[in-house]
Design a protein around this motif. Structure first.
Motif, short mmCIF file in Angstrom:
data_model
loop_
_atom_site.label_atom_id
_atom_site.label_comp_id
_atom_site.label_asym_id
_atom_site.label_seq_id
_atom_site.Cartn_x
_atom_site.Cartn_y
_atom_site.Cartn_z
N ALA A 172 0.82 -1.21 0.00
CA ALA A 172 0.00 0.00 0.00
C ALA A 172 0.85 1.26 0.00
CB ALA A 172 -0.94 -0.02 1.20
N GLY A 188 2.06 2.67 -2.77
CA GLY A 188 1.76 3.46 -3.97
C GLY A 188 0.64 4.45 -3.73
N ARG A 203 -2.75 6.09 -3.73
CA ARG A 203 -4.15 5.66 -3.83
C ARG A 203 -4.34 4.15 -3.85
NH1 ARG A 203 -8.16 7.55 -2.78
NH2 ARG A 203 -9.41 6.85 -4.49
N THR A 204 -3.31 3.36 -3.56
CA THR A 204 -3.46 1.90 -3.57
C THR A 204 -4.50 1.46 -2.55
OG1 THR A 204 -1.16 1.61 -4.24
CG2 THR A 204 -2.25 -0.30 -3.29
N ARG A 215 -8.03 2.71 -3.51
CA ARG A 215 -8.66 1.94 -4.60
C ARG A 215 -9.21 0.62 -4.09
NH1 ARG A 215 -4.47 4.22 -7.82
NH2 ARG A 215 -3.10 2.44 -7.47
N CYS A 216 -8.51 -0.01 -3.17
CA CYS A 216 -9.01 -1.25 -2.59
C CYS A 216 -10.30 -0.99 -1.80
CB CYS A 216 -7.96 -1.88 -1.68
SG CYS A 216 -6.55 -2.57 -2.55
N SER A 275 -0.96 -7.92 -3.50
CA SER A 275 -0.13 -7.44 -4.60
C SER A 275 1.23 -7.07 -4.04
CB SER A 275 -0.75 -6.22 -5.28
OG SER A 275 -0.77 -5.12 -4.39
#
Length: 168
Positions: A129, A131, A133-134, A137-138, A147
């Motif tokens: 997490a 990145g 907005r990772t 987005r989830c 990921s």
């Protein structure tokens, strides 16, 4: 010599009277000063109710069926509390330590090295997490999908080596 208890009940079922019926009582339940006369049908219902009530009182609590995640490190755009609440709203149970039941470890920047080690030991999947907005987005997608790989961490150095306090 043992005595046999003989019950003579010549009353109507109190539960049946409440619903406008008249059934002969076959048993009596006493709760404190209250006495309830019951027909066979209501006797069986109360017997089942009490059996379930006392059985549940002696059973271990059922495990929480929600999937477990661990959140560690700084998650962009979220305080630690906001990240935990967001995961909880998606139906996840957020815990503080990785174990064999942990479904996922969510790693932000600067994750705790001991949690990363625990995840590695248990083979726990990771969501990177770090990145932009990772994590968000989830949350928008309604689920966390593994990921990335577990980050490399360094042990924290908590104290500097002690020096002698000699005057020069």
């Amino acid at each position: 010599m043992a005595r046999k208890e003989i019950r003579i009940v010549d009353d109507s079922c109190d539960a049946c009277i409440e619903i406008g019926q008249d059934e002969r009582a076959v048993d009596v339940i006493r709760v404190g000063a209250m006495v309830y006369h019951l027909c066979q049908t209501h006797h069986e219902k109360f017997a089942t109710y009490f059996a379930d009530l006392f059985k549940k009182a002696h059973q271990e609590p059922e495990p929480d069926p929600r999937p477990t995640v661990v959140i560690t490190g700084n998650i962009r755009g979220y305080t630690a509390e906001e990240a935990r609440e967001a995961a909880g709203r998606l139906g996840y149970r957020v815990t503080g330590h990785v174990d064999a039941d942990t479904e996922l470890i969510i790693c932000g920047t600067r994750p705790a090295s001991h949690k990363v080690r625990e995840a590695e030991e248990h083979g726990t999947p990771v969501l990177d997490a770090t990145g932009p907005r990772t994590f968000g987005r989830c949350i928008a997608a309604g689920k966390f999908t593994p990921s990335g790989a577990l980050p490399k961490t360094q042990r924290k150095i908590t104290t500097a080596p002690a020096r002698s306090a000699q005057a020069v």
